[in-house]
Design an enzyme around this catalytic site. Structure first.
Site, short mmCIF file in Angstrom:
data_model
loop_
_atom_site.label_atom_id
_atom_site.label_comp_id
_atom_site.label_asym_id
_atom_site.label_seq_id
_atom_site.Cartn_x
_atom_site.Cartn_y
_atom_site.Cartn_z
N ASP A 82 0.83 -1.20 0.00
CA ASP A 82 0.00 0.00 0.00
C ASP A 82 0.88 1.27 0.00
O ASP A 82 1.97 1.26 0.61
CB ASP A 82 -0.86 -0.06 1.28
CG ASP A 82 -2.09 0.83 1.21
OD1 ASP A 82 -2.50 1.21 0.11
OD2 ASP A 82 -2.65 1.13 2.30
N GLY A 181 -7.63 7.85 8.06
CA GLY A 181 -7.73 8.04 9.51
C GLY A 181 -9.16 8.35 9.92
O GLY A 181 -10.08 8.30 9.09
N THR A 234 -7.37 1.97 9.47
CA THR A 234 -7.40 2.48 10.85
C THR A 234 -8.30 1.63 11.75
O THR A 234 -7.97 1.36 12.90
CB THR A 234 -7.89 3.95 10.83
OG1 THR A 234 -7.01 4.69 9.98
CG2 THR A 234 -7.87 4.56 12.21
P1 13P Z 1 -8.27 4.25 6.65
O1 13P Z 1 -7.10 3.98 7.56
O2 13P Z 1 -8.82 5.61 6.82
O3 13P Z 1 -9.31 3.18 6.77
O4 13P Z 1 -7.70 4.20 5.17
C1 13P Z 1 -6.96 3.10 4.76
C2 13P Z 1 -6.42 3.27 3.41
O5 13P Z 1 -6.98 3.97 2.58
C3 13P Z 1 -5.19 2.56 3.09
O6 13P Z 1 -4.68 2.85 1.83
#
Ligand code: 13P
Length: 286
Positions: A82, A181, A234
């Site tokens: 990622d 987040g 998150t």
């Molecule tokens: P969140 O942590 O806000 O769920 O987003 C995760 C994300 O988009 C990872 O690429």
């Protein structure tokens, strides 16, 4: 059962109008919970290693863990790197067996983004590895990348068409109102923008980042507009892991770490199963 490419899973999702859930993993127990949920729901799943998590767990070990759980749980799994900005790290991860990678050059100029993304696409193509890129800029904090809300820029539909033509990327993360987040206020997603981009580049699966905290209704609407991969991180990091560990030790200060890990697996599986139901991927595993 094996590691599969993201391109394959997203093409199937496009045909059948659902999204593939993409979950970050930070520890083995977190990953095992994701695998458990995929098995229980017969859902395809994308396990996403973060750059910082990969540096701790090891690039090779991150892949091998995914390979191991996909065999143990009898599921197919995509192992995806990622938000990576480092060309060399992406190459190494491809060499190690990641089946999908994200090059995030969204903070660079259009031309620089095109340059590095196309070089990654060229390298990944030799291995059949899927490449995701980002155009526009998603707000919030993801791993060590932070974009303040004032600098977040929505993806321009016409530029997305040009970007895909210039890079030959496999799928595209769009900035349309979600942030990484927890949300400080209810997110306002620009669904019309997502739908327009989907109409202009129907063969390129679109990715929604910042899934934590988005209402289930909005996630479903985004899928109806053409989103095929929904990222959630998150929720697992904070609720699945940290809160579980804190609660277990608050209940029993001498808790056996094996039992704590089991609770993390169970709680991450509960989170993942609920999201699988929302994105419509249950029963879609082949
Ligand atoms: P969140 O942590 O806000 O769920 O987003 C995760 C994300 O988009 C990872 O690429």
């Amino acid at each position: 059962m094996a590691l599969v490419t993201m391109k394959y899973e997203l093409a199937k999702a496009e045909k059948e109008n659902y999204a593939v859930p993409a979950f970050n993993f930070f520890t083995f127990s977190n990953l095992a919970g994701i695998a458990q949920a995929a098995k229980n729901k017969r859902s395809p799943v994308i396990a996403m290693a973060t750059v910082s998590g990969t540096k701790i767990m090891g690039e090779n070990a991150s892949v091998k863990m995914c390979e191991g759980v996909s065999e143990d749980y009898g599921i197919d799994m995509v192992v995806h790197l990622d938000h990576c900005r480092d060309y060399d790290m992406i190459r190494r991860c491809i060499d190690d067996g990641f089946t999908s990678v994200m090059i995030d050059a969204s903070s660079k100029s259009y031309d620089e983004n095109v340059d590095i993304t196309s070089r990654i696409v060229e390298y990944a193509a030799k291995y059949g590895v899927t490449v995701e890129a980002e155009l526009g800029s998603i707000g919030g904090k993801e791993d060590d990348i932070e974009v303040d809300d004032m600098s977040a820029l929505f993806t321009q539909p016409e530029e997305a068409v040009r970007f895909v033509r210039d890079t030959h990327v496999d799928c595209l993360a769009v900035a349309a109102g979600t942030v990484h987040g927890f949300y400080k206020a209810e997110p306002k997603i620009d669904f019309a923008r997502i739908a327009k981009i989907h109409t202009l580049i129907p063969d390129i699966p679109l990715v929604l980042h910042g899934g934590t905290g988005v209402s289930y209704e909005d996630l479903r609407k985004a899928i109806a507009c053409g989103i095929r991969k929904i990222n959630v991180g998150t929720e697992f990091r904070v609720h699945g892991i940290s809160d579980t560990v804190k609660n277990e030790y608050a209940k029993l200060p001498d808790a056996d770490p094996r039992n704590v890990c089991r609770s993390v697996i169970e709680n991450c599986a509960v989170i993942a199963e609920e999201l699988i139901d929302v994105v419509g991927s249950a029963g879609k595993a082949v």
